[in-house]
Design an enzyme around this catalytic site. Structure first.
Site, PDB file in Angstrom:
ATOM      1  N   GLU A   1       0.797  -1.249   0.000  1.00  0.00           N
ATOM      2  CA  GLU A   1       0.000   0.000   0.000  1.00  0.00           C
ATOM      3  C   GLU A   1       0.824   1.292   0.000  1.00  0.00           C
ATOM      4  OE1 GLU A   1      -2.812  -0.334   3.235  1.00  0.00           O
ATOM      5  OE2 GLU A   1      -3.822  -2.046   2.320  1.00  0.00           O
TER       6      GLU A   1
ATOM      7  N   GLU B   1      -6.018 -10.941  -1.618  1.00  0.00           N
ATOM      8  CA  GLU B   1      -6.882 -10.760  -0.425  1.00  0.00           C
ATOM      9  C   GLU B   1      -8.347 -10.704  -0.827  1.00  0.00           C
ATOM     10  OE1 GLU B   1      -5.576  -7.464   2.027  1.00  0.00           O
ATOM     11  OE2 GLU B   1      -3.470  -7.847   1.587  1.00  0.00           O
TER      12      GLU B   1
HETATM   13  C1  XIL Z   1      -6.323  -6.915   8.149  1.00  0.00           C
HETATM   14  C2  XIL Z   1      -6.636  -8.157   8.982  1.00  0.00           C
HETATM   15  O1  XIL Z   1      -7.507  -8.965   8.240  1.00  0.00           O
HETATM   16  C3  XIL Z   1      -7.283  -7.737  10.285  1.00  0.00           C
HETATM   17  O2  XIL Z   1      -7.464  -8.858  11.126  1.00  0.00           O
HETATM   18  C4  XIL Z   1      -6.417  -6.702  10.996  1.00  0.00           C
HETATM   19  O3  XIL Z   1      -7.100  -6.231  12.135  1.00  0.00           O
HETATM   20  C5  XIL Z   1      -6.128  -5.535  10.079  1.00  0.00           C
HETATM   21  O4  XIL Z   1      -5.528  -6.020   8.883  1.00  0.00           O
HETATM   22  N1  XIL Z   1      -5.093  -5.007   3.591  1.00  0.00           N
HETATM   23  C6  XIL Z   1      -4.042  -5.765   4.024  1.00  0.00           C
HETATM   24  C7  XIL Z   1      -4.248  -6.706   5.151  1.00  0.00           C
HETATM   25  O5  XIL Z   1      -2.981  -5.770   3.384  1.00  0.00           O
HETATM   26  O6  XIL Z   1      -3.095  -6.868   5.926  1.00  0.00           O
HETATM   27  C8  XIL Z   1      -5.383  -6.281   6.039  1.00  0.00           C
HETATM   28  O7  XIL Z   1      -5.611  -7.317   7.001  1.00  0.00           O
HETATM   29  C9  XIL Z   1      -6.612  -6.026   5.204  1.00  0.00           C
HETATM   30  C10 XIL Z   1      -6.370  -4.913   4.232  1.00  0.00           C
END
Ligand code: XIL
Length: 391
Positions: A173, A297
């Site tokens: 990011e 994701e």
């Molecule tokens: C999220 C997790 O799923 C949660 O449990 C945590 O509280 C916050 O992070 N983008 C990403 C991930 O790259 O690391 C994030 O994961 C979701 C958004």
């Protein structure tokens, strides 16, 4: 029931948070063998099998879910990502003390069950321990020291998991929606990057170089969200192309793909652009640089961007009607058609969770629940599952 919202509140705050062929071991046998809690029944095919000629299918797991969902995981998936357990704050909460026990257990489970492991994430503006950017006297640490800290962390972590983690999200990011680098000046405090504030953009190339030195065989990814936004995908492309020109070892791009059941109707909201065509253009653009692409994701929320939902309109297992289930399935179907069409460059598709009982999208303090994955809260396949497996 729902009101349109110009200032993005609940819906958007969470969203804004925002391999390699196959495992080589895919046969026709049932990998899990169990028909109980979510395993595949006798003779039923599994995601893992159906996609063996396409790309590994992954799931994010946490310290509890890989055990509680083991049947589902080993039957249907061929790859895992640690949802939080390899983030900076999890592995080095205090300086120089690395805590690997939890992540190691997950990695052991993966190797015992023939699952690939993606490491997530080495350098991010979130989920960092407080000491990392601090000089210990209330100020920021110097650039030299932060660079050393970053290199020490990456070297230690990547070396520790060498040969066990095949791919890393090295930088997560770093680009904003308008295509510019994420800086320390972003309006919302939780959007600001201390990495950039102290090191400028140099941290990005340095992170990749350090990871490559620690494990020259690991595939190194740049990972980000909202790749369907035309300006953002151009910004990511430009950054990657500069890195490649400088011989920085970047091998792939991760598309987070936290999607919604439909694009926003509000053209001032990023998810207005959330179409298959726009995401496909990102796949084509990034792969034109010779990079591989992974969906890292994936989930499909029931909530639409730019809409405010009051508590009474939060979805429940009752209001997640058949109609909605099928609309969610259609959304999954259209994206997977595109993923399969690009299997020459898409080398992994990972869901951000296993089943609807355990998803980050239900972690709102408001208590808002979501049902974004392929398996329901009882670990049973949903229409979305059928849409992904039937092709
Ligand atoms: C999220 C997790 O799923 C949660 O449990 C945590 O509280 C916050 O992070 N983008 C990403 C991930 O790259 O690391 C994030 O994961 C979701 C958004």
């Amino acid at each position: 029931m729902r009101a349109q919202c110009a200032s993005l509140v609940v819906v958007c705050s969470l969203v804004a948070w925002t391999t390699v062929g196959c495992t080589g071991s895919e046969g026709t046998e049932e990998p899990g063998g169990s028909s109980g809690a979510g395993g595949a029944g006798d003779g039923e095919s599994t995601l893992r099998q159906e996609y063996s000629a396409y790309f590994p299918i992954g799931a994010a797991v946490d310290s509890g879910s890989y055990g509680s969902h083991a049947d589902l995981l080993t039957a249907h998936f061929s790859s895992i990502t640690t949802e939080n357990e390899m983030k900076f704050e999890s592995l080095q909460r205090s300086e120089g003390r690395f805590t690997y026990a939890t992540a190691d257990q997950i990695v052991e489970f993966a190797s015992a069950n023939d699952l690939l492991v993606r490491g997530h994430a080495l350098v991010w503006h979130r989920q960092n321990p407080p000491w990392l950017f601090s000089d210990g006297q209330g100020g920021d640490v110097s650039a030299d020291v932060l660079l050393e800290r970053m290199q020490a962390h990456i070297s230690n972590v990547v070396t520790h998991f060498k040969g066990k983690v095949y791919a890393w999200d090295v930088v997560n990011e770093a680009i904003m929606n308008d295509g510019a680098l994420r800086t320390a000046e972003e309006e919302a405090a939780d959007q600001q990057s201390k990495w950039y504030a102290i090191l400028g953009d140099a941290y990005i190339a340095e992170a990749f170089r350090t990871a490559h030195e620690a494990d020259p065989d690991a595939k190194l990814f740049y990972n980000d969200y909202y790749n369907y936004l035309p300006e953002k995908q151009r910004g990511i492309y430009d950054m990657l192309s500069r890195l490649l020109d400088e011989d920085v070892p970047v091998h792939g791009v991760g598309l987070q793909c936290h999607l919604s059941i439909e694009p926003s109707a509000d053209d001032s909201h990023p998810s207005y652009y959330q179409t298959v065509e726009n995401l496909e253009s990102a796949v084509e653009l990034y792969s034109s640089l010779g990079l591989e692409v992974q969906v890292t994701e994936l989930d499909v929320s029931l909530y639409v961007g730019g809409v405010i939902y009051d508590e009474a309109s939060f979805y429940t297992s009752v209001t997640f009607t058949e109609d909605l289930q099928h609309r969610q399935a259609d959304r999954y179907r259209e994206f997977f058609e595109m993923f399969r069409a690009h299997r020459d460059v898409i080398t992994g598709v990972t869901f951000w969770g296993i089943a609807d009982d355990n998803t980050w999208l239900s972690e709102f303090s408001s208590g808002r629940t979501d049902f974004p994955l392929l398996f329901d809260t009882d670990y049973q396949p949903k229409p979305a599952y059928d849409a992904v497996i039937d092709f």
